[in-house]
Structure formats: C-alpha cells, structure tokens
Design a protein around this motif. Sequence first.
Motif, short mmCIF file in Angstrom:
data_model
loop_
_atom_site.label_atom_id
_atom_site.label_comp_id
_atom_site.label_asym_id
_atom_site.label_seq_id
_atom_site.Cartn_x
_atom_site.Cartn_y
_atom_site.Cartn_z
N ALA A 171 0.93 -1.29 0.27
CA ALA A 171 -0.16 -0.01 0.26
C ALA A 171 0.75 1.08 0.17
CB ALA A 171 -0.98 0.07 1.38
N ASP A 172 2.27 0.91 0.41
CA ASP A 172 3.40 1.94 0.22
C ASP A 172 3.78 2.00 -0.35
OD1 ASP A 172 4.10 0.43 2.04
OD2 ASP A 172 5.12 1.33 3.19
N GLY A 173 3.82 1.25 -1.76
CA GLY A 173 3.97 1.53 -2.88
C GLY A 173 5.94 0.36 -2.75
N GLN A 174 5.57 -0.47 -2.44
CA GLN A 174 6.92 -0.96 -2.77
C GLN A 174 6.95 -2.85 -3.33
OE1 GLN A 174 9.95 0.58 -1.03
NE2 GLN A 174 8.39 2.41 -0.51
N ILE A 175 7.46 -2.56 -3.84
CA ILE A 175 7.16 -4.04 -4.66
C ILE A 175 8.14 -5.15 -3.95
CG2 ILE A 175 9.17 -4.80 -6.86
CD1 ILE A 175 6.54 -3.85 -7.79
N ARG A 176 7.29 -6.30 -4.02
CA ARG A 176 7.74 -7.48 -2.86
C ARG A 176 7.40 -8.54 -4.22
NH1 ARG A 176 8.36 -6.69 2.21
NH2 ARG A 176 8.13 -8.99 2.36
N LEU A 212 8.76 1.96 -5.10
CA LEU A 212 8.23 2.77 -6.43
C LEU A 212 7.40 4.17 -6.06
CD1 LEU A 212 6.85 0.15 -8.91
CD2 LEU A 212 9.72 0.63 -8.47
N ARG A 213 7.21 4.35 -5.10
CA ARG A 213 6.56 5.46 -4.69
C ARG A 213 7.09 6.51 -4.26
NH1 ARG A 213 5.63 6.10 1.61
NH2 ARG A 213 7.39 6.30 1.02
N SER A 214 8.35 6.34 -4.06
CA SER A 214 9.52 7.43 -3.47
C SER A 214 10.73 7.80 -5.15
CB SER A 214 10.79 7.31 -3.73
OG SER A 214 10.47 6.99 -1.97
#
Length: 329
Positions: A266-271, A282-284
């Motif tokens: 939900a905070d834009g990290q690819i796992r 990816l969010r930053s």
Amino acid sequence: MLQDSFGRVATDLRVSLTDRCNLRCSYCMPPEGLEWLPNPELLTADEIVRLVTIGVERLGITEVRYTGGEPLLRRELVDIVTRTTALGPTPQVSLTTNGIGLSRMAASLAAAGLHRVNVSLDTLDRETFKKLAHRDRLADVLAGLEAAHASGLRPVKVNAVLMRGINDHEAVPLLRYCLEREYELRFIEQMPLDAQHGWRRENMITADEILVRLQAAFDLTDADPVERGSAPAELFLVKGGPARVGVIGSVTRPFCGACDRVRLTADGQIRNCLFATDESDLRSAMRSGASDDEIVERWRSAVRIKKAGHGIDDPTFLQPSRPMSAIGG
Ligand code: SAM
C-alpha cells in the motif's frame, strides 16, 4: 516481461490497497491492532492505477488482485477496479476480502467489471469467530458471501486458515457449507507472517492433516494436475466433481518453483516474494518524477533478484518485518 534469474515470469500482481483491517485475526495481527501507515505514505488511487497500468501495458501482468489489509476499507475501490478493468489488454481482476461490507458493495464491484472474489472465512461458529478475529462480525461475512454470489461473481472462493485447538475441527463443516452454496473452498496452511511472531511449525495444521480430515467425510480425487499451472492450491474433486476443494500447502508443499506472483504494498514497495526481506521503492521514484521507463526498469530489477524459494525450512530463515496485513495476502 518480469523475469527472474531462474526463468520464472511474474504475471500475477497482488496490490495492497491499505494496511488497515477491521478484524484482528490472530494469525495476522495482535488484538490491539498495529500502527497503521500514515496516509501520506499510502499510494493515491492515481498512483496505484499508474503502476498497475505500467504492469499491464509494459510488463506482461495479466492478473491483478486487490487485497490488503482490508481492501473494502479503501473508499476509491470501485473507481480503482473500474479503471483497471478498462485497461487493454484487460487483466483478470479479483479481490481478496474478509467480506465485511461486501453485502453493500458486491453489486457495484461486479458492475465495475470485477471478475472474481476470495472471501476469508475460518469458522462458522460465532463464538469461535469472536475468539479468532476479536470482532463479532461472522454474520456480516456470511452476508457478504451471499451478496457476492447473488451479484454473479464466479467462482466465489473462500479462504480458510485452520488453527490447532481453535477451529481445526471445522474442516468438514466448512466444506459442507461451501458445497451447499457453490462456493469454492481453499484451506491455507498458516504461515509465519503474524505481527506477533507467534507462529510455530508444530502448531500449524498441515496440508496432510487437512486432507485426512476431509477424506474421512468426502470422496476426494486429484483434479487434473495440468490444470494447476502456477496456482498455489492443489485441487481435489469432491465426489467426482464438478465441485472442488483446494489445499494450499505453502509451508509443507511449497510451490515456489512455479510462482508467478509479484506484490505491490500500500506504500508503493515492490516485493518479489511474500517472504522477501528486501523491497524496491516505487513510491519515492514516482514522487520524485521518475518516468514510466524508469519505473519499468526498477520493477524489472526488483523481480530479477527473486530468490529460488521462501526458505521457511532453512535454518537461516528470517520472518519478514512486515506482517501479512502490511504486505497484502
Ligand atoms: N482482509 C482480507 C482478507 O481477510 O481476506 C485480505 C487480506 S488477508 C491478509 C488475505 C489472506 O491472507 C486471508 O485469506 C487470510 O486468511 C490470509 N492470511 C493472513 N495471515 C496469514 C497467515 N499467517 N498464514 C496464512 N494465511 C494468512
């Protein structure tokens, strides 16, 4: 394509829309809940749709599953589903939910083009539900399931986690309940993904145990294994079919060699794995102005380094710091 160094290709994207949940299932989080991600850290609906679009249009994603936390808590859910099903090529779009609120939303989700729904249901007993999920919401979950079926979402799948001494006597009643209503039930082995780090292998109800219990009451035969493909569930025909039941032996019968999943938190990290200890932000990147090409490259690099397996049986196994609710199941 999103290909890793072992040749596996990720085509199934699981997107967590929020880490918040209105239940407190003990295999996932403590009764008092968790510290939720602050709102500014959550991807906006536009950011989610941008990443999903890149996944579908540039990276070969063919299935998108919205999950959480509890995805029905995300106000823009219908809008996000509508925009996802409008993509070309159209991906399969599904939702994993605890079902609370689904009785109100199932029709709009179906109208938005949602293809399928998975509802989590671990018990049919109100007291057990309260004990397991720390909320008195069983009736809402059952109503949500009914509404999903009535809205034409097919198949309606049900996920159940059995816990020793709590609901492990319910394998047969749960299957009977689902068969009577044409829901497709899948039992999932409990995984070490709880925030409390309370998982113990010896307490887990294994796939073997689940099958022994089911076989005592039902005639089960292997469904065509070719059909399984990369699906995590081993499927069994009940009384020769067409009704089926699945068992997901994530721990004792791992299916990492066929894994085609990649996750966006939900905070834009690819796992690249449920059990990954590294993530790619990816969010930053997006918020500092990265182009679609740059995001494609970051995403590809994140998948390329996926490990061969989750390693739960490895003595060096480390449980990820994020619990299931913050990863997206
Ligand atoms: N809130 C939604 C729900 O209840 O389905 C979506 C998120 S939930 C994390 C997704 C699925 O993960 C549920 O079916 C839940 O039972 C399962 N799950 C959560 N923690 C788990 C664990 N430690 N082991 C196995 N399954 C787990």
